[in-house]
Design an enzyme around this catalytic site. Sequence first.
Site, PDB file in Angstrom:
ATOM      1  N   SER A   1       0.857  -1.084   0.066  1.00 30.67           N
ATOM      2  CA  SER A   1      -0.179  -0.047   0.037  1.00 30.67           C
ATOM      3  C   SER A   1       0.750   1.217   0.040  1.00 30.67           C
ATOM      4  CB  SER A   1      -1.106  -0.002   1.332  1.00 30.67           C
ATOM      5  OG  SER A   1      -1.955   1.129   0.935  1.00 30.67           O
TER       6      SER A   1
ATOM      7  N   GLU B   1      -1.911  -2.814  -8.074  1.00 25.97           N
ATOM      8  CA  GLU B   1      -2.950  -3.122  -7.193  1.00 25.97           C
ATOM      9  C   GLU B   1      -3.695  -1.679  -6.516  1.00 25.97           C
ATOM     10  OE1 GLU B   1      -3.507  -2.694  -3.661  1.00 25.97           O
ATOM     11  OE2 GLU B   1      -1.627  -1.787  -3.116  1.00 25.97           O
TER      12      GLU B   1
ATOM     13  N   HIS C   1      -4.660  -5.522  -1.463  1.00 30.51           N
ATOM     14  CA  HIS C   1      -5.632  -5.178   0.070  1.00 30.51           C
ATOM     15  C   HIS C   1      -6.547  -6.539   0.066  1.00 30.51           C
ATOM     16  CE1 HIS C   1      -3.967  -1.418  -0.683  1.00 30.51           C
ATOM     17  NE2 HIS C   1      -4.274  -0.888   0.527  1.00 30.51           N
TER      18      HIS C   1
END
Length: 339
Positions: free
Chosen positions: A138, A238, A309
């Site tokens: 992230s 992502e 995630h």
Amino acid sequence: MIDRRAVLGGVGAMAAMSGLPGAAFAARLRKPPRLRLGDTVGLVAPASALTLPDELDRARYWIQAMGLVPKLGTHVTEQDGYLAGSDAARAADLNAMFADPEVRAIFAVRGGWGGARVLELLDWSAIRAHPKLLLGYSDTTALHLAIAARGGFPTIHGPNAASRWEKASWESLWRLAFTGEMPTLGGEAMEQEVGRPGRTITSGIARGRLLGGNLTILSTLMGTPWLPDFSGAVLFLEDVNEAEYRIDRMLQQLKLAGVLDGLAGAIFGQCTRCTGDEGDTVGFTLDQIIDHHLKPLGIPAFTGANIGHITNQLCLPSGVQVELNADARTLRVLEPLVD
């Protein structure tokens, strides 16, 4: 979930798993040292503040379950607005962990936002002199990409320390970081196991340096000196909580910046909760948007990889040479991540 007894008792079996050749690439990067059971690893919060009451306890639990010893950053529990302390404090923890000879690797406890704010405050000479595995995902993407550009050694894009370390996450970490194997990651069997089917966008096989991470964070670094060269790279992406039109906008930004045009291959992992309000997409699905940007490139590409995630996300060797097989939807690691 990690079974510590299996960890401690299964070293020989895991080490016996066969790797795949790729030694020709090994000299291109400095390699961080491999992890060993009993090693001390640093826990830092380079981005958002730890706001959940058990977040740090969870991070300690998982690290200890891996057979490692956690060492907390001095400022890891601080809070400055939505950040885990001031920019200077968060940078100081990272600098200290890279300089500390006792610390073998560094785990981000969580992501959020804030990693890009510390890049100019890091001691890059010291970081280059002490290559260590950095683990996280992230917002940690900012650090992965900056290290690829400035540090000269690979890192691991995978769960943060406080994430839930399930089977696929742990096994891929073990093979990459503890045994130094060159595994093949992903594929149909894993898709079936986790219940997330993949999709081939363009058939073929590509080789290149694996680079990428969170699309939002990557796009915020566009036009800065903190991005590595993506020429010939295998790009992985992502994201989470982004409406389809925003994914379209960010992929277009990468296209206009020339990042997409020089790629050898591409993977779009999971985009969790990436559905906007009714009318936001004007009829475009996420798959259609991804195809709009990746199909015209004519390079091997697939989507649906276990990256992002999600539970059971794979640990990926960011910065090393890999082989992407878009038909099998796999990544074969071509050089050891660690010495």
